[in-house]
Design an enzyme around this catalytic site. Structure first.
Site, mmCIF file in Angstrom:
data_model
loop_
_atom_site.group_PDB
_atom_site.id
_atom_site.type_symbol
_atom_site.label_atom_id
_atom_site.label_comp_id
_atom_site.label_asym_id
_atom_site.label_seq_id
_atom_site.Cartn_x
_atom_site.Cartn_y
_atom_site.Cartn_z
ATOM 1 N N HIS A 6 0.839 -1.200 0.000
ATOM 2 C CA HIS A 6 0.000 0.000 0.000
ATOM 3 C C HIS A 6 0.872 1.249 0.000
ATOM 4 O O HIS A 6 1.638 1.488 0.941
ATOM 5 C CB HIS A 6 -0.902 -0.029 1.240
ATOM 6 C CG HIS A 6 -1.874 1.085 1.319
ATOM 7 N ND1 HIS A 6 -2.107 1.796 2.466
ATOM 8 C CD2 HIS A 6 -2.707 1.617 0.382
ATOM 9 C CE1 HIS A 6 -3.036 2.708 2.252
ATOM 10 N NE2 HIS A 6 -3.418 2.627 1.001
ATOM 11 N N ARG A 7 0.789 2.027 -1.094
ATOM 12 C CA ARG A 7 1.647 3.203 -1.282
ATOM 13 C C ARG A 7 3.129 2.826 -1.143
ATOM 14 O O ARG A 7 3.923 3.548 -0.567
ATOM 15 C CB ARG A 7 1.261 4.316 -0.315
ATOM 16 C CG ARG A 7 -0.230 4.696 -0.403
ATOM 17 C CD ARG A 7 -0.604 5.794 0.568
ATOM 18 N NE ARG A 7 -2.056 5.776 0.779
ATOM 19 C CZ ARG A 7 -2.710 6.472 1.701
ATOM 20 N NH1 ARG A 7 -2.023 7.276 2.511
ATOM 21 N NH2 ARG A 7 -4.020 6.394 1.833
ATOM 22 N N GLU A 33 0.904 -0.518 -4.845
ATOM 23 C CA GLU A 33 -0.147 0.452 -5.180
ATOM 24 C C GLU A 33 0.387 1.838 -4.911
ATOM 25 O O GLU A 33 1.065 2.075 -3.899
ATOM 26 C CB GLU A 33 -1.385 0.179 -4.324
ATOM 27 C CG GLU A 33 -2.547 1.124 -4.574
ATOM 28 C CD GLU A 33 -2.575 2.297 -3.591
ATOM 29 O OE1 GLU A 33 -3.413 3.193 -3.771
ATOM 30 O OE2 GLU A 33 -1.737 2.326 -2.651
ATOM 31 N N ASP A 35 -0.585 6.321 -5.699
ATOM 32 C CA ASP A 35 -1.619 7.294 -6.021
ATOM 33 C C ASP A 35 -1.026 8.375 -6.905
ATOM 34 O O ASP A 35 0.121 8.781 -6.695
ATOM 35 C CB ASP A 35 -2.143 7.943 -4.733
ATOM 36 C CG ASP A 35 -2.536 6.916 -3.695
ATOM 37 O OD1 ASP A 35 -3.613 6.319 -3.848
ATOM 38 O OD2 ASP A 35 -1.768 6.708 -2.736
ATOM 39 N N HIS A 47 -0.668 11.136 -2.510
ATOM 40 C CA HIS A 47 -2.039 10.757 -2.190
ATOM 41 C C HIS A 47 -2.975 11.948 -2.032
ATOM 42 O O HIS A 47 -4.090 11.955 -2.554
ATOM 43 C CB HIS A 47 -2.054 9.929 -0.893
ATOM 44 C CG HIS A 47 -3.420 9.475 -0.486
ATOM 45 N ND1 HIS A 47 -4.271 10.263 0.270
ATOM 46 C CD2 HIS A 47 -4.095 8.325 -0.737
ATOM 47 C CE1 HIS A 47 -5.404 9.610 0.470
ATOM 48 N NE2 HIS A 47 -5.319 8.433 -0.121
ATOM 49 N N GLU A 99 -3.560 4.262 -8.716
ATOM 50 C CA GLU A 99 -4.859 4.824 -8.337
ATOM 51 C C GLU A 99 -4.940 6.279 -8.779
ATOM 52 O O GLU A 99 -4.103 7.099 -8.409
ATOM 53 C CB GLU A 99 -5.102 4.733 -6.828
ATOM 54 C CG GLU A 99 -6.481 5.291 -6.459
ATOM 55 C CD GLU A 99 -6.807 5.220 -4.985
ATOM 56 O OE1 GLU A 99 -7.705 5.974 -4.552
ATOM 57 O OE2 GLU A 99 -6.173 4.422 -4.269
ATOM 58 N N LYS A 101 -6.235 9.826 -8.499
ATOM 59 C CA LYS A 101 -6.756 10.594 -7.374
ATOM 60 C C LYS A 101 -7.394 11.922 -7.755
ATOM 61 O O LYS A 101 -8.131 12.492 -6.962
ATOM 62 C CB LYS A 101 -5.633 10.877 -6.365
ATOM 63 C CG LYS A 101 -5.046 9.647 -5.716
ATOM 64 C CD LYS A 101 -6.054 8.868 -4.906
ATOM 65 C CE LYS A 101 -6.507 9.609 -3.677
ATOM 66 N NZ LYS A 101 -7.379 8.763 -2.816
ATOM 67 N N ASP A 216 0.131 -2.056 4.457
ATOM 68 C CA ASP A 216 1.264 -1.169 4.712
ATOM 69 C C ASP A 216 2.523 -1.969 5.034
ATOM 70 O O ASP A 216 3.627 -1.425 5.010
ATOM 71 C CB ASP A 216 0.962 -0.250 5.902
ATOM 72 C CG ASP A 216 -0.251 0.634 5.677
ATOM 73 O OD1 ASP A 216 -0.605 0.876 4.509
ATOM 74 O OD2 ASP A 216 -0.848 1.089 6.674
#
Length: 223
Positions: A6-7, A33, A35, A47, A99, A101, A216
């Site tokens: 995640h990120r 992933e 953003d 993000h 993703e 945003k 995370d």
């Protein structure tokens, strides 16, 4: 079940930075992933719509030039990366979930992909809560895999996923039930769940038969 950082691996390094992405790869993530927001017709990996939380700057993205944003410290001396930099780091090593945003990100992404080698696109997924952005991606490039991010109304999100011929639906951990997993699978959708950080939660997701989890801490799938 895929482990999606995640990120990057934001529990271990500053989120959405190249350092975080390298850390996710090091910890064994299958995918990462990130953003993206559009700034000066370029995609920056961040993000929020503001820089306050993740950099040493203050204010909104739109109040900065591209060069000013790149000069900020995104943590531990890291810069806010461009999507192109992330592509170069991940290609051949890990899948990439982008993703969208902000407004305009779909059009800029499809323009970028026109000049992107196939090797970069083979393991790429484009997701968003913004259905107009995903619609534009599908309209401009029907070969891109699409992931629909679901909020509280999963029925509506599944309807969008069907309309867009999406590859996957991404459901919040607190909303996952056997019913939703089975329904999505019956429609041919992969089910990815966010954000799953506790080992007991990861084990439960595996028992439910979900196809991947965002975490995370990407090393916890094997803990």
């Amino acid at each position: 079940m895929l482990m999606i950082g995640h990120r990057g691996a934001m529990g271990c390094a500053p989120e959405n930075t190249l350092l975080s992405i390298h850390k996710a790869i090091e910890l064994g993530a299958d995918w990462v992933e990130i953003d993206v927001h559009c700034v000066a017709d370029k995609l920056l990996v961040i993000h929020d719509e503001t820089v306050d939380r993740t950099t040493n700057g203050r204010g909104k993205l739109i109040d900065y030039s591209f060069e000013e944003l790149r000069a900020l410290d995104a943590g531990l001396g890291q810069r806010i990366p461009t999507l192109q930099e992330v592509l170069e780091v991940t290609v051949g090593k890990v899948g990439l979930n982008i993703e969208l945003k902000g407004l305009g990100t779909g059009k800029v992404l499809t323009s970028l992909l026109r000049n992107t080698p196939e090797a970069y696109k083979n393991k790429m997924l484009v997701s968003s809560f913004l259905m107009p952005e995903l619609e534009q991606v599908v309209r401009l490039n029907q070969h891109v895999k699409i992931g629909v991010l679901a909020g509280n109304n999963i029925n509506e999100s599944i309807a969008w996923a069907t309309k867009l011929k999406a590859f996957s639906i991404h459901i919040r951990l607190q909303k996952v039930t056997p019913k939703w997993v089975d329904r999505a699978h019956d429609l041919g959708l992969k089910v990815y769940v966010y954000t799953v950080n506790k080992v007991v939660q990861i084990r439960r997701m595996k028992e439910l038969g979900v196809d991947g989890v965002f975490s995370d801490y990407p090393n916890r799938l094997t803990s």
